[in-house]
Scaffold this motif. Structure first.
Motif, PDB file in Angstrom:
ATOM      1  N   LEU A  65      34.922  33.944  43.157  1.00 58.89           N
ATOM      2  CA  LEU A  65      35.541  35.143  42.573  1.00 58.89           C
ATOM      3  C   LEU A  65      36.364  34.827  41.333  1.00 58.89           C
ATOM      4  O   LEU A  65      36.821  35.743  40.654  1.00 58.89           O
ATOM      5  CB  LEU A  65      36.458  35.819  43.608  1.00 58.89           C
TER       6      LEU A  65
ATOM      7  N   VAL B 282      35.935  30.544  47.959  1.00 55.87           N
ATOM      8  CA  VAL B 282      36.064  31.953  47.560  1.00 55.87           C
ATOM      9  C   VAL B 282      36.748  32.050  46.194  1.00 55.87           C
ATOM     10  O   VAL B 282      36.375  32.857  45.350  1.00 55.87           O
ATOM     11  CB  VAL B 282      36.832  32.745  48.647  1.00 55.87           C
ATOM     12  N   SER B 283      37.716  31.198  45.966  1.00 57.67           N
ATOM     13  CA  SER B 283      38.377  31.162  44.661  1.00 57.67           C
ATOM     14  C   SER B 283      37.362  30.865  43.565  1.00 57.67           C
ATOM     15  O   SER B 283      37.358  31.479  42.500  1.00 57.67           O
ATOM     16  CB  SER B 283      39.477  30.093  44.670  1.00 57.67           C
TER      17      SER B 283
ATOM     18  N   ALA C 294      43.054  38.490  47.097  1.00 56.22           N
ATOM     19  CA  ALA C 294      41.884  38.388  47.985  1.00 56.22           C
ATOM     20  C   ALA C 294      42.273  37.843  49.353  1.00 56.22           C
ATOM     21  O   ALA C 294      43.205  37.037  49.474  1.00 56.22           O
ATOM     22  CB  ALA C 294      40.830  37.484  47.351  1.00 56.22           C
TER      23      ALA C 294
ATOM     24  N   ALA D 197      31.788  36.443  49.334  1.00 58.84           N
ATOM     25  CA  ALA D 197      32.530  36.536  48.071  1.00 58.84           C
ATOM     26  C   ALA D 197      31.604  36.970  46.945  1.00 58.84           C
ATOM     27  O   ALA D 197      31.982  37.786  46.086  1.00 58.84           O
ATOM     28  CB  ALA D 197      33.171  35.181  47.745  1.00 58.84           C
TER      29      ALA D 197
ATOM     30  N   TYR E 298      40.684  42.960  38.398  1.00 57.25           N
ATOM     31  CA  TYR E 298      40.071  43.274  39.693  1.00 57.25           C
ATOM     32  C   TYR E 298      40.710  44.537  40.274  1.00 57.25           C
ATOM     33  O   TYR E 298      40.032  45.355  40.907  1.00 57.25           O
ATOM     34  CB  TYR E 298      40.244  42.099  40.660  1.00 57.25           C
TER      35      TYR E 298
ATOM     36  N   ARG F  27      31.882  40.139  44.561  1.00 56.41           N
ATOM     37  CA  ARG F  27      31.841  39.979  43.107  1.00 56.41           C
ATOM     38  C   ARG F  27      30.823  40.936  42.489  1.00 56.41           C
ATOM     39  O   ARG F  27      31.087  41.564  41.454  1.00 56.41           O
ATOM     40  CB  ARG F  27      31.491  38.523  42.781  1.00 56.41           C
TER      41      ARG F  27
ATOM     42  N   VAL G 237      38.627  41.974  48.323  1.00 59.42           N
ATOM     43  CA  VAL G 237      39.499  42.005  47.150  1.00 59.42           C
ATOM     44  C   VAL G 237      40.291  43.305  47.247  1.00 59.42           C
ATOM     45  O   VAL G 237      39.739  44.393  47.422  1.00 59.42           O
ATOM     46  CB  VAL G 237      38.717  41.908  45.828  1.00 59.42           C
TER      47      VAL G 237
END
Lengths: 762, 296, 154
Positions: free
Chosen positions: A489, A485-486, A464, A529, A574, A533, A458
Motif C-alpha cells: 500500500l 502490507v506497508s 491501515a 492489501a 488515501y 489498493r 484502509v
C-alpha cells in the motif's frame, strides 16, 4: 532491491516497545475477578492400573472449590492428528507424569496441598521403556485399542509401531553392487525439551449462557477453539479463544494441555480457573523432541560418488502420538541429505512406549536426521580421504535435480550456501591453535504450507489495519505482515496497526508452524492489501480524472497518496480516496491456501570449536551460517531466527538431555537440564543468501526451523577435526569425549596429534 | 509452601527464637537453596527465620596479622568484590564469583553456602584450605568449630537445633602462598560443580621446595573434604617431574564420588585428577609470584 | 496468617496484607499487578523474574516479599521514566533484540544493573552480567549488540 518501500529493511518489531516495558500480556498474566488456581495430580509410575481414586479429603480442604477425575470429563480422546490421549487418565496410566486428577482452589498453595490429599491407589504394571523392546513381537501393548483410534493413516492392530513409512527411489541393491565401499553406522539422539521460557498456561471462563472464553499460551488459537468445542460438544462459535503473547514455541505450543481441565474445573466451581504448568511439569509431561536411533548405510565409489543410500529411523513417541500434527516427522524424509544419490531407501518407524509423549520440536525430525546424515558424510569422506567440504560439493544437488527421495525441488542453491559459508569462515585456513577444530554441515527444509486469511483495511484517515489470526510466538510474523502490507500500500509502518485479535474477530488461520507464516499468512495479507489498493486507485481515478480502465496502469501510490505517474505532484490522499468511494473504510479479505509445493530452503553451517581434551570441554568459538532465504523481508528478524536456532542447536549438540531412569525424568529442572546461557553463545556470522525464488511475498522463503538443523553435526564434525574422536550419540558431553579419547588411545596430547594427522591427510 | 515467618531484628533475638523453635524454624539467609527445597516439597517447615535484618552479621573485617572475619550473611557478590578477600584469599573470591550467576551471588550468602552443607558447596574448598573457623552462636553461648569438623553429610552439619552460624574466621597463613579454586561444570555459569578442586601451595624460600600443600575437593564425597594423602605427596618436596601428577592421583583415591544426573563416578574421578593438576600448577605459579612475606 | 508488609516498588509505596510465605515475584504479579516480571521456572534458574533490590539484580522468585520491606525494588515497569524508554530499552527495540519477549524484562534488569556500575562493559562483562538469564529465541547475539550499540562515553 533498494527501491523497496518497507520490505528488505530491519524495521523495529511492532510489539517491541510493548515487550521491553513489561506491558505485553502473556496468558499467565491474565487475572480475572474470582479466578481460581488449578493444579493437576500426576502419576509417579510409568505404567499402572488405577485401582481407586479418593478425592474426599482434598474436597474437604478449606479453599478447595473443585476436584475432578476422569469420571468428570468427556471420554473423548484428543490429538492433533492421531487421537489417543484422554483428558485425564482413565483406568490406566501410560507414563510417569500423566494427569489423573485436578483441583481448583482459591490460591496455588491450597491447590498444591489438595493434590497431596488426593489418594490414588495404583497397581503398578511392567513398563516398556526401551523402544527396541517395544517393537518386538509379543511385546506388551501400550494401546490395546490402537485400531479404534482415529487419525492413523491406516489401521494397525496389536503392535506398538503405530506408523511405518518408507521413501524409495531406484534400486538400492543395484546401487550397493556398484559401490567400491559400503559403510554403515548407527546414530542416536536424545530427548530434548523445546526450552521456551514461558510454561504452558490456560485460563477458562464460562459465561452465564454457557459460552466459553479461553486464554491460552497455545500458538494456534483456532485449533484450541475447535478442540475445546469438540470436547465440550458445542459449536465452535460458542468457544472464543483470546490470544496472548506467546513466550516461545519451537513446536511445543501447538497442542492443548490444561485448557480442558480448566473448563471442567470452572464448570464445577462456577468460577474462572487458571492453570500454569510448573517448570517441572514442563519436563515431565509436555511434548519434547523424539529421541531417535538412526542407522545409515552408504555405497560409494573410490572417486567419491554415492551410489546407494539406505536409512532407517526409530522414533520413540512415548505413550501418546497425539502431539504431532502429522502422523510422522518430516525429518525422516531427510535421511539422505541434500545429495545426488541414484538409489535411496528410507524407513521410519514410530513406536509407542511408556515414556513421556513426544511431539514437535523445531523442524520435527530434521535435527535428528541432520546429525546422523551430516556426521556420516564426514565419516565417509574421512574413509575416502577426501576433504569433507569437497565430498559434499561433489555430491551436492544442483538446480534441476530431483530430491534424494525423487521429488521435484525448485531453485536448489545448496552450493551457494556452501561457498558463502566457506568463504567467510576459517575453512581451509591454518589452525589458530592445537585444540581447534572446524566442521561443516548442510541441510534442507521446505517452506511450510497451510491456510491463512487476512483482512486489510484502509480507514477514513488513511491509516491501515491488518486483521489476522496469524500467531507470532516471537518470530516477528506480525511485523513481517505489516511490512508486507506497508510495501503493497506504500503506507508508512507507523500508520499500520496489527492487534492480537480473538477467534471471533479474526478470520481463520492455521497458526504458526512448519515455517509457513511469512509465506501463507504473508500471501493472504499481500493479496488483501493489493485488493484494497485496487479499490483506492479506482476511487482516485475519478479525482485524478483518469480513465477507469487505465487507472490501475497509470496511477501509482506512495506514502499514503495516489497520483498519476505522469503527474506525481498532484496527489490524492488515501483519506480522500476512501471518502471519494463513498465509504468510511476500504476493506478486503483474502484467503490463501496451499498444500503442496516444490519450494524448499538450504543452509550450510560451519562450526569452529576449541576442545579441551583433558576435560572434554567444548567451546564453540564461531558459527558461520549461510541461509538460502529467497528474500529477507526483515533481515534482523531473519538473523534473529538463525542466531536463536544456532544456540538452540548447540544445546542439542552438547548440553541438553532429558535423562530418564525407569521411564522417569531425573533432571526436571533448568539447573540440570542445561540450556545455553549467554556465556555459551558463540560469535555468529549470518549470511542471508538472497535471489533464489521463494513462494512467499517478494520471493521470500522460510527461515524459522532450518537454523536448528545443521548445527549439531557441524559441531560434531568440528570436534572430530579437533581431537580425532567421533561421537555419534547426542549430546556430546565432555564425558563422552574423554571416554572416547581413552578408548581410542588418543588421550591428551596424542589425540591432538591424531587430529592433525587426519587434517594433513585431507 | 506454607509457613510462619520470623524476622528477628538482632542476633540476640534470633537466638532466643531459635531456642524456642529449634528444628521447627529453618534459617533463611539468601534463600537460594532453602526456598527451592520448600517449594519442591523436599523440605517442610513450621517456621522460617529470615536473618535479613541482622545487619550485624554482614561484615568483612580484617583482623591484621591474625586473619579475616567474615559475617555469615555476607553475599557471594560482596565476598567476590571485597578488596580484602581478593588480596588475602583470592581463591575464595574466585569461588564465590563462580556460584550460579549475578542474581544468585547477590542473594546467596557465605554462611548459607556452608550451612546448606551441599557436597558441591563452592565456598567450602577455599575455606578448607585455610582452616577456617566457624563461630556457632546460641542463646547458651558461642563455640568455635573448625570447618573440617563442620560438615557431617549431605545437608547435615554439627549445628545444634538452637544454633546459628555467626561468623567465618579465616586465619592468615604464613609465608609465601598461592591458592586457586577450579570448578568443573558443563556450562560457564549457572552450574553446580561436577567436581571442584582447590589447591594451596606454600613455598619456603626456594621456588622449588613446597613446604606445605593443601588440597580440598567438592562434589566428590558426601561432604567437601581435604585430600590429606594427596597433600602429603607434596609436603617438603622439591618440585620434580611427575610430582603433581602423583599428588593428583593420590587425591583422586581419597574421593568417593557418585554417579548422578551431572556426571558418572568415573568421569568425576578423571576430573579430580585433571583439576588437581591444573590447580596445583596455578597455585604453584601464584606462590612463586608471592614475593612478600605474609599478607599486605 | 497474613501479615502487613509495605513494599516500595518503582518509587511507589504499597501497603499490603500478604501471606508470609509468598515470594516477591508472586506478590508483584498478583497483588500489585506488575506482571512484567515473569515466572519461567520459580527456582532461580532462568532469570525471567529478575528485579533490582537496592540496585542489585536478584531472582524475585527466591525472595520472600515480606523480607523486601523497606528496600528499593525496581521492576521492568519502572525502567522507563516519564514515558521515556531507558536507552537499553531503545537499543533492544532498535537492534531487534526482542523476540518472544518473555525473558526480555529480566535481561533488561540485569543489564541495567550492569550499566549502573559499568557504563562501558566489554562483551565478556556483558555475558557475565547476563549469565543468570536464559533466552531461547535470540541466541543472545542481538542483545549483546544492543548493549554494545549504546553510547559508551563516560
Amino acid at each position: 532491491m533498494s527501491d523497496f518501500y518497507a520490505v528488505g529493511k530491519s524495521v523495529a518489531r511492532v510489539d517491541a516497545v510493548t515487550k521491553v516495558t513489561g506491558a505485553a500480556g502473556y496468558t499467565a498474566d491474565v487475572m480475572l475477578p474470582g479466578m481460581l488456581y488449578g493444579k493437576a495430580k500426576r502419576s509417579p509410575h510409568p505404567h499402572a492400573r488405577i485401582a481407586r481414586i479418593d478425592t474426599s479429603r482434598a474436597e474437604a480442604l478449606p479453599g478447595v472449590r473443585a476436584v475432578i477425575t476422569a469420571a468428570d470429563v468427556s471420554e473423548v480422546l484428543i490429538g492433533l492428528r492421531i487421537r489417543d490421549v484422554p483428558l485425564l487418565a482413565r483406568r490406566e496410566v501410560r507414563f510417569a507424569g500423566e494427569k489423573v486428577a485436578a483441583v481448583a482452589a482459591v490460591d496455588e498453595e491450597t491447590a498444591l496441598e489438595a493434590l497431596d490429599l488426593i489418594e490414588v491407589e495404583y497397581q503398578e504394571l511392567p513398563a516398556l521403556i526401551d523402544v527396541k523392546e517395544a517393537m518386538k513381537d509379543g511385546a506388551l501393548l501400550v494401546h490395546e485399542n490402537l485400531h479404534t483410534y482415529s487419525g492413523l493413516p491406516k489401521p494397525v492392530k496389536k503392535t506398538n509401531v503405530f506408523f511405518h513409512e518408507t521413501f524409495s527411489k531406484g534400486d538400492v541393491a543395484l546401487g550397493f553392487a556398484q559401490a567400491d565401499l559400503v559403510l554403515e553406522h548407527a546414530f542416536t539422539t536424545q530427548i530434548v525439551h523445546q526450552g521456551y521460557l514461558e510454561p504452558h498456561a490456560a485460563v477458562v471462563d464460562i459465561g452465564p449462557d454457557g459460552s466459553v472464553t479461553v486464554w491460552s499460551s497455545d500458538k494456534v488459537p483456532f485449533r484450541v477453539r475447535s478442540l475445546m468445542a469438540e470436547i465440550i460438544g458445542m459449536p465452535i462459535t460458542r468457544v472464543r479463544v483470546i490470544p496472548s503473547f506467546v513466550g516461545g514455541d519451537f513446536g511445543g505450543k501447538g497442542m492443548i494441555f490444561d485448557e480442558p481441565l480448566c473448563y471442567y474445573l470452572a464448570r464445577k466451581a462456577g468460577r474462572p480457573v487458571k492453570m500454569v504448568m510448573s517448570r517441572q511439569e514442563e519436563f515431565l509431561a509436555a511434548s519434547p523432541r523424539h529421541p531417535s536411533i538412526i542407522r545409515l548405510k552408504a555405497g560409494v565409489t573410490k572417486a567419491g560418488a554415492i551410489t546407494a543410500w539406505e536409512a532407517s529411523a526409530l522414533f520413540d513417541s512415548g505413550a501418546y502420538a497425539a502431539y504431532k500434527p502429522q502422523v510422522g516427522l518430516g525429518g525422516t524424509k531427510k535421511l539422505a541429505g541434500t545429495y545426488r544419490i541414484p538409489h535411496v531407501h528410507i524407513e521410519g518407524r514410530y513406536v509407542y512406549t511408556h515414556n513421556l509423549p513426544c511431539g514437535h520440536c523445531r523442524a520435527p525430525g530434521d535435527p535428528q536426521a541432520s546429525f546422523a546424515v551430516e556426521s556420516f558424510m564426514d565419516m565417509i569422506a574421512a574413509k575416502l580421504k577426501i576433504d569433507p567440504f569437497r565430498f559434499r560439493w561433489m555430491n551436492a544437488l544442483e538446480d534441476g535435480d530431483l530430491s534424494p527421495t525423487g521429488e521435484p525441488w525448485r531453485g536448489i542453491n545448496i552450493k551457494e550456501t556452501m561457498s558463502a559459508a566457506v568463504e567467510k569462515s576459517g575453512w581451509g585456513k591454518a589452525k589458530p591453535n592445537q585444540h581447534y577444530g572446524i566442521g561443516i554441515a548442510c541441510a534442507e527444509r521446505p517452506t511450510g504450507t497451510g491456510e491463512s486469511s487476512a483482512v486489510v483495511i484502509v480507514n477514513g484517515d488513511g491509516s491501515a489495519n491488518i486483521i489476522s489470526g496469524a500467531s507470532d510466538p516471537g518470530t516477528g510474523a506480525r511485523t513481517i505482515l505489516c511490512q508486507i502490507v506497508s510495501e503493497a500500500l506504500k503506507v508508512p509502518m507507523e500508520r499500520i496497526t496489527i492487534n492480537l485479535v480473538d477467534t471471533d474477530s479474526a478470520p481463520y488461520d492455521q497458526g504458526a508452524g512448519g515455517g509457513r507464516t511469512t509465506f501463507v499468512a504473508g500471501q493472504s495479507a499481500y493479496r488483501a492489501a493489493m485488493e484494497v489498493r485496487k479499490e483506492l486507485v479506482a476511487s482516485a481515478a475519478k479525482l485524478l480524472k483518469c480513465a477507469p480502465e487505465e487507472a490501475q496502469e497509470l496511477i501509482d501510490v506512495r506514502d499514503g497518496f495516489l497520483f498519476l505517474k505522469s503527474e506525481p505532484a498532484k496527489r490524492v490522499s488515501y483519506a480522500q480516496a476512501v471518502k471519494g468511494a463513498g465509504k468510511s473504510q476500504i476493506m478486503a479479505e483474502e484467503t490463501f491456501s496451499c498444500n503442496q509445493m516444490e519450494d524448499t530452503c538450504f543452509a550450510t553451517h560451519i562450526a569452529e570449536v576449541e576442545v579441551d581434551p583433558e576435560r572434554g570441554y567444548v567451546e564453540v568459538k564461531r558459527i558461520t551460517a549461510a541461509h538460502d532465504i529467497g528474500f529477507a523481508i526483515n533481515p534482523a528478524a531473519a538473523e534473529g531466527q538463525i542466531e536463536g536456532g544456532i544456540v538452540q542447536g548447540i544445546g542439542f549438540g552438547l548440553l541438553e538431555e532429558m535423562q530418564r531412569v525407569d521411564g522417569k525424568v531425573t533432571n526436571p529442572t533448568l539447573t540440570d537440564y542445561k540450556l545455553c546461557t549467554p556465556r555459551e553463545a558463540p560469535e555468529i556470522i549470518t549470511l542471508l543468501i538472497e535471489g533464489a525464488p521463494g513462494a512467499g511475498p517478494f520471493q521470500a522463503k522460510s527461515i524459522g526451523e532450518l537454523p536448528a538443523c545443521p548445527i549439531a553435526p557441524a559441531v560434531a564434525n568440528a570436534i572430530f577435526d579437533a581431537v580425532g574422536v567421533r561421537i555419534t550419540d547426542l549430546p556430546i558431553s565432555g564425558e563422552k569425549i574423554v571416554n572416547a579419547l581413552k578408548e581410542s588411545g588418543l588421550s591428551g596430547g596424542k589425540a591432538v596429534a591424531a587430529g592433525k594427522e587426519r587434517a594433513d591427510a585431507v | 509452601m506454607r509457613f510462619e515467618l520470623l524476622q528477628p531484628g538482632s542476633l540476640a533475638q534470633a537466638l532466643e527464637m531459635k531456642k524456642d523453635y529449634r528444628e521447627g524454624a529453618k534459617i533463611l539467609a539468601g534463600g537460594t537453596d532453602l526456598l527451592v527445597l520448600l517449594k519442591d516439597g523436599k523440605l517442610r517447615a513450621q517456621a522460617v527465620m529470615s536473618l535479613g535484618r541482622l545487619s550485624e552479621l554482614n561484615f568483612i573485617r580484617s583482623e591484621g596479622e591474625r586473619g579475616v572475619a567474615i559475617g555469615a550473611l555476607v553475599s557471594h557478590s560482596d565476598v567476590a568484590a571485597s578488596r580484602i578477600i581478593q588480596q588475602r584469599c583470592p581463591d575464595l573470591a574466585e569461588a564465590c564469583a563462580q556460584v550460579g550467576a549475578a542474581q544468585i551471588q547477590n542473594l546467596g550468602t557465605l554462611g548459607g553456602n556452608l550451612c546448606n552443607a551441599s557436597p558441591a558447596a563452592d565456598a567450602a574448598p577455599p575455606l578448607l584450605l585455610m582452616d577456617a573457623l566457624l563461630t556457632l552462636a546460641s542463646a547458651r553461648g558461642e563455640r568455635r568449630v573448625a570447618i573440617h569438623d563442620f560438615f557431617l553429610g549431605p545437608r547435615r552439619t554439627v549445628l545444634e537445633p538452637d544454633e546459628i552460624l555467626k561468623e567465618i574466621f579465616v586465619p592468615q597463613p604464613a609465608g609465601r602462598r598461592g591458592a586457586t579454586y577450579l570448578k568443573l561444570g558443563r556450562r560457564k555459569a549457572m552450574e553446580i560443580a561436577i567436581v571442584g578442586v582447590g589447591v594451596a601451595i606454600h613455598l619456603n624460600g626456594s621456588d622449588r621446595i613446597v613446604s606445605e600443600c593443601r588440597i580440598a575437593m567438592s562434589s566428590v564425597a558426601p561432604t567437601p573434604l581435604r585430600a590429606r594423602r594427596g597433600e602429603a605427596v607434596f609436603t617438603n618436596q622439591e618440585i620434580r617431574d611427575g610430582l603433581i601428577e602423583e599428588a593428583a592421583e593420590v587425591a583422586a583415591e581419597e574421593a568417593s564420588p557418585i554417579s548422578d544426573v551431572r556426571a558418572t563416578r568415573g568421569y568425576r574421578l578423571d576430573m579430580i585428577r585433571v583439576l588437581c593438576r591444573r590447580a596445583a600448577r596455578e597455585a604453584l605459579a601464584r606462590a612463586r609470584n608471592h614475593k612478600a612475606e605474609g599478607w599486605r | 496468617m497474613k501479615i502487613p508488609v509495605t513494599l516500595k516498588v518503582n518509587g511507589e509505596t504499597y501497603d499490603l496484607i500478604i501471606a508470609p510465605y509468598r515470594t516477591l515475584l508472586d506478590v508483584l504479579r498478583e497483588e500489585i499487578h506488575l506482571t512484567g516480571s515473569k515466572k519461567g521456572c520459580d527456582a532461580g534458574d532462568c532469570g525471567a523474574c529478575t528485579v533490582l533490590l537496592d540496585g542489585k539484580p536478584v531472582n524475585a522468585c527466591l525472595v520472600l516479599a515480606a523480607t523486601a520491606q523497606d528496600r528499593e525494588i525496581l521492576t521492568i515497569e519502572g525502567l522507563a521514566r516519564n514515558g521515556k524508554l531507558h536507552p537499553l530499552q531503545e537499543a533492544f527495540v532498535r537492534e531487534g533484540a526482542v523476540q518472544c519477549g518473555f525473558c526480555t524484562p529480566g535481561i533488561l534488569m540485569s543489564l541495567k544493573a550492569l550499566l549502573d556500575t559499568n557504563p562501558a562493559p566489554t562483551l565478556e562483562e556483558i555475558k557475565i552480567a547476563m549469565a543468570g538469564n536464559l533466552c531461547r529465541c535470540t541466541g543472545y547475539s542481538k542483545m549483546f549488540k544492543a548493549v554494545e550499540s549504546l553510547d559508551r562515553s563516560p
